[in-house]
Motif scaffolding. Structure first.
Motif, PDB file in Angstrom:
ATOM      1  N   SER A   1      -1.063 -43.942  42.613  1.00  0.00           N
ATOM      2  CA  SER A   1      -0.738 -42.641  41.357  1.00  0.00           C
ATOM      3  C   SER A   1      -0.380 -41.005  42.592  1.00  0.00           C
ATOM      4  N   LEU A   2      -0.498 -40.255  41.862  1.00  0.00           N
ATOM      5  CA  LEU A   2      -0.464 -38.851  42.738  1.00  0.00           C
ATOM      6  C   LEU A   2      -1.636 -38.831  43.973  1.00  0.00           C
ATOM      7  N   LEU A   3      -2.930 -39.119  43.083  1.00  0.00           N
ATOM      8  CA  LEU A   3      -3.709 -38.559  43.769  1.00  0.00           C
ATOM      9  C   LEU A   3      -3.692 -39.613  44.467  1.00  0.00           C
ATOM     10  N   THR A   4      -3.679 -41.422  44.756  1.00  0.00           N
ATOM     11  CA  THR A   4      -4.138 -41.858  45.379  1.00  0.00           C
ATOM     12  C   THR A   4      -3.297 -42.247  47.331  1.00  0.00           C
ATOM     13  N   MET A   5      -2.385 -41.567  45.678  1.00  0.00           N
ATOM     14  CA  MET A   5      -1.078 -41.717  47.283  1.00  0.00           C
ATOM     15  C   MET A   5      -0.961 -40.573  48.817  1.00  0.00           C
ATOM     16  N   SER A   6      -1.860 -39.836  47.740  1.00  0.00           N
ATOM     17  CA  SER A   6      -2.181 -38.467  48.396  1.00  0.00           C
ATOM     18  C   SER A   6      -3.359 -39.584  49.348  1.00  0.00           C
ATOM     19  N   MET A   7      -4.170 -40.135  49.138  1.00  0.00           N
ATOM     20  CA  MET A   7      -5.621 -40.416  49.978  1.00  0.00           C
ATOM     21  C   MET A   7      -5.509 -41.648  51.038  1.00  0.00           C
ATOM     22  N   THR A   8      -4.106 -42.629  50.064  1.00  0.00           N
ATOM     23  CA  THR A   8      -3.474 -43.334  50.925  1.00  0.00           C
ATOM     24  C   THR A   8      -3.114 -43.079  52.540  1.00  0.00           C
ATOM     25  N   ALA A   9      -2.714 -43.436  53.818  1.00  0.00           N
ATOM     26  CA  ALA A   9      -2.735 -42.942  54.634  1.00  0.00           C
ATOM     27  C   ALA A   9      -1.525 -44.020  55.020  1.00  0.00           C
ATOM     28  N   LYS A  10      -0.969 -45.372  54.769  1.00  0.00           N
ATOM     29  CA  LYS A  10       0.719 -45.432  55.326  1.00  0.00           C
ATOM     30  C   LYS A  10       1.364 -44.722  54.844  1.00  0.00           C
ATOM     31  N   HIS A  11       2.187 -44.533  55.134  1.00  0.00           N
ATOM     32  CA  HIS A  11       3.299 -43.333  55.047  1.00  0.00           C
ATOM     33  C   HIS A  11       4.599 -44.229  53.998  1.00  0.00           C
ATOM     34  N   HIS A  12       5.387 -45.268  54.309  1.00  0.00           N
ATOM     35  CA  HIS A  12       6.113 -45.940  53.872  1.00  0.00           C
ATOM     36  C   HIS A  12       5.343 -47.628  53.874  1.00  0.00           C
ATOM     37  N   PRO A  13       5.723 -48.234  53.000  1.00  0.00           N
ATOM     38  CA  PRO A  13       6.989 -47.763  51.964  1.00  0.00           C
ATOM     39  C   PRO A  13       6.028 -46.172  50.365  1.00  0.00           C
ATOM     40  N   TYR A  14       5.094 -46.458  50.715  1.00  0.00           N
ATOM     41  CA  TYR A  14       4.169 -45.932  49.080  1.00  0.00           C
ATOM     42  C   TYR A  14       4.466 -44.389  49.174  1.00  0.00           C
ATOM     43  N   LYS A  15       4.254 -43.968  50.303  1.00  0.00           N
ATOM     44  CA  LYS A  15       4.715 -42.264  49.823  1.00  0.00           C
ATOM     45  C   LYS A  15       6.013 -42.030  50.508  1.00  0.00           C
ATOM     46  N   THR A  16       7.118 -42.460  50.859  1.00  0.00           N
ATOM     47  CA  THR A  16       8.214 -42.472  51.247  1.00  0.00           C
ATOM     48  C   THR A  16       9.215 -41.405  50.208  1.00  0.00           C
ATOM     49  N   SER A  17       9.355 -40.024  50.178  1.00  0.00           N
ATOM     50  CA  SER A  17      10.232 -38.929  49.067  1.00  0.00           C
ATOM     51  C   SER A  17       9.624 -39.363  48.173  1.00  0.00           C
ATOM     52  N   PHE A  18       8.251 -39.583  47.959  1.00  0.00           N
ATOM     53  CA  PHE A  18       7.476 -39.231  46.558  1.00  0.00           C
ATOM     54  C   PHE A  18       6.699 -37.881  46.295  1.00  0.00           C
ATOM     55  N   GLY A  19       6.646 -37.063  47.321  1.00  0.00           N
ATOM     56  CA  GLY A  19       5.735 -35.890  47.768  1.00  0.00           C
ATOM     57  C   GLY A  19       6.417 -35.380  46.834  1.00  0.00           C
ATOM     58  N   PRO A  20       5.926 -33.519  46.999  1.00  0.00           N
ATOM     59  CA  PRO A  20       4.678 -33.207  47.527  1.00  0.00           C
ATOM     60  C   PRO A  20       3.128 -34.104  47.195  1.00  0.00           C
ATOM     61  N   PHE A  21       2.188 -33.649  47.794  1.00  0.00           N
ATOM     62  CA  PHE A  21       1.463 -34.689  47.116  1.00  0.00           C
ATOM     63  C   PHE A  21      -0.149 -33.820  46.861  1.00  0.00           C
ATOM     64  N   ALA A  22      -0.919 -34.196  46.669  1.00  0.00           N
ATOM     65  CA  ALA A  22      -2.082 -33.519  45.830  1.00  0.00           C
ATOM     66  C   ALA A  22      -2.611 -32.776  46.905  1.00  0.00           C
ATOM     67  N   ASP A  23      -2.919 -31.401  46.851  1.00  0.00           N
ATOM     68  CA  ASP A  23      -3.736 -30.760  47.648  1.00  0.00           C
ATOM     69  C   ASP A  23      -5.560 -31.321  48.112  1.00  0.00           C
ATOM     70  N   GLU A  24      -6.464 -30.909  48.967  1.00  0.00           N
ATOM     71  CA  GLU A  24      -7.755 -30.989  49.194  1.00  0.00           C
ATOM     72  C   GLU A  24      -7.840 -32.515  49.637  1.00  0.00           C
ATOM     73  N   VAL A  25      -7.564 -32.872  49.996  1.00  0.00           N
ATOM     74  CA  VAL A  25      -7.316 -34.335  50.586  1.00  0.00           C
ATOM     75  C   VAL A  25      -7.337 -34.441  52.263  1.00  0.00           C
ATOM     76  N   VAL A  26      -8.470 -34.865  52.199  1.00  0.00           N
ATOM     77  CA  VAL A  26      -8.574 -34.619  54.456  1.00  0.00           C
ATOM     78  C   VAL A  26      -8.703 -35.751  55.296  1.00  0.00           C
ATOM     79  N   ARG A  27      -8.261 -36.467  56.222  1.00  0.00           N
ATOM     80  CA  ARG A  27      -8.111 -37.904  56.860  1.00  0.00           C
ATOM     81  C   ARG A  27      -9.283 -37.414  58.033  1.00  0.00           C
ATOM     82  N   VAL A  28      -9.910 -38.344  57.623  1.00  0.00           N
ATOM     83  CA  VAL A  28     -10.436 -38.465  59.309  1.00  0.00           C
ATOM     84  C   VAL A  28     -10.891 -39.987  59.793  1.00  0.00           C
ATOM     85  N   PRO A  29     -11.631 -40.334  61.392  1.00  0.00           N
ATOM     86  CA  PRO A  29     -11.202 -41.344  61.408  1.00  0.00           C
ATOM     87  C   PRO A  29     -11.951 -42.747  61.276  1.00  0.00           C
TER      88      PRO A  29
END
Length: 444
Positions: free
Chosen positions: A154-182
């Protein structure tokens, strides 16, 4: 034996090829497929396709059919419910199954505190609703997620998912307020101390009052079955407590017996404020859940949670059958024995073959990573070649990982030991054959 592989045509066979051609005319190409065979029926260990080929199932529908793809307990309970009614919508009129599933999860999800459970339909819905609940409880907007995480489509969970392809390719813009950490990835030299210090630095940079939730998989799924370094989950628990952040443990793939414990977080002695389940929860009938502290769960206003199909009666009965299986004497012991068998067969490959960089996981959630032995540069080509060889020989395996260089093993938790052994033998032979050919090519 009906649990052993039996290949009588090429895979995919002619009937599967015919049906796949029809699929291409009916279904959008965005739906990928790991192996284009059409299944006719299943056993506890195998899938039988329309051409009569019997494939050992090391995928379980991506950890969905953990109690088997044709479990009699699930079948009987769902069939009995079909005779009564199929649906009412729990937000319109209530039914007992919803309550019974919630009660079981409240009693068994880690955490020595009063709990409530909300039922939904998909894993992504569980993640989305956990974030909604955390935001309602804290009054904060931000979400911290771990590198290499997968949380949905979904839009929010795509934003939370790290792997770009195939899950996010061409589907943006994504949800704000998501910050990635190691993440604390041992193979890549990222220990718990380093990762936790970076997470503290990130929180300080944004301000602690920026974050409602910190969401983590206790063992990563699509990210490559990464088991975090010891102390990482406990450190996240301390950080969340110190800053008033809701710790959300995503057990959608790792939970409900998959790792040899009911929940993977039990190995680290960590309880989330909210814990998410789906996949194996309904044994193939769609259902998901958010279970957590009563005060947090009750923070959402009346009418703020729900969904037309949320906690469908058929899915609730399937979940209750899954619980019966999980509570069978010796069930989890059997899963832990599966890990021992898998390690005994596959660990020698790590010791003997340079490109086999790592064997990791817990219970029946195991993976082999392929990488250059010196640089650890991922080798997705080897993973794909091994997978193709297994498919041709009658073993269904899946790849995963940010770079597609990991083969993940997700056999049914009820797989026949003979089928497990036969499948592992085919996998070992495929790995040895592919890596030997690769070494010869490199030397030429």
């Amino acid at each position: 034996m009906t649990s052993l592989p039996h290949v009588i045509t090429e895979i995919p066979g002619p009937e599967s090829q015919r049906l796949h051609a029809q699929r291409l005319d009916a279904v959008p190409q965005g739906f990928g497929v790991a192996l284009p065979v059409f299944i006719d029926h299943a056993t506890e260990s195998a899938l039988v396709d329309v051409d009569g080929n019997r494939l050992i199932d090391f995928a379980s529908g991506i950890a969905v059919t953990s109690v088997g793809a044709a479990n009699p307990r699930v079948r009987d309970r769902v069939a009995a419910q079909l005779d009564r009614f199929t649906h009412t919508c729990f937000m319109v009129t209530e039914y007992e199954g919803f309550v019974r599933v919630a009660e079981w999860l409240n009693a068994h999800v880690p955490g020595d505190f009063d709990k409530r459970t909300a039922l939904f339909t998909t894993g992504a819905e569980a993640v989305e609703n956990a974030v909604k609940i955390a935001r309602s409880h804290t009054g904060r907007p931000g979400v911290l997620v771990v590198d290499e995480a997968y949380h949905g489509r979904s839009l929010l969970t795509m934003s939370m998912t790290a792997k770009h392809h195939p899950y996010k390719t061409s589907f943006g813009p994504f949800a704000d307020e998501v910050v990635r950490v190691p993440n604390a990835n041992p193979l890549r030299g990222q220990g718990a101390a380093y990762a936790l210090s970076e997470i503290e630095r990130t929180i300080d940079e944004h301000g602690a009052d920026a974050f409602a939730a910190l969401v983590v998989e206790p063992i990563q799924g699509e990210g490559g079955f990464v088991v975090p370094a010891p102390g990482f989950l406990a450190g996240l628990r301390r950080i969340a407590d110190a800053h008033g952040i809701v710790l959300v443990v995503d057990e959608i793939q790792s939970g409900l017996g998959r790792t040899g414990a009911l929940f993977a977080s039990e190995y680290e002695g960590v309880a989330g404020d909210l814990t998410l389940t789906a996949k194996a929860l309904g044994a193939g009938v769609p259902i998901s859940a958010v279970t957590g502290r009563a005060d947090i769960m009750n923070s959402a206003h009346v009418g703020g949670l729900g969904g037309t199909y949320a906690g469908n009666p058929l899915a609730c009965e399937a979940a209750l059958a899954v619980f019966d299986e999980l509570e069978s004497p010796g069930f989890l012991d059997g899963v832990r024995r599966m890990e021992q068998v898998i390690r005994e067969r596959l660990q020698p490959l790590v010791d003997d073959l340079g490109p086999v960089a790592d064997l990791r996981g817990r219970g029946a959630m195991m993976a082999i990573e392929f990488a250059d032995p010196e640089s650890l540069v991922p080798r997705p080509d080897l993973a794909q070649s091994v997978t193709s060889a297994c498919h041709s020989a009658g073993v269904l395996t899946l790849t995963c990982g940010t770079h597609g260089n990991v083969i993940r093993l997700l056999p049914p938790l009820v797989i026949d030991p003979a089928a497990l052994s036969a499948g592992l033998e085919i996998l070992v032979e495929a790995i040895r054959s592919v890596t030997t050919a690769d070494a010869r090519e490199a030397a030429a």
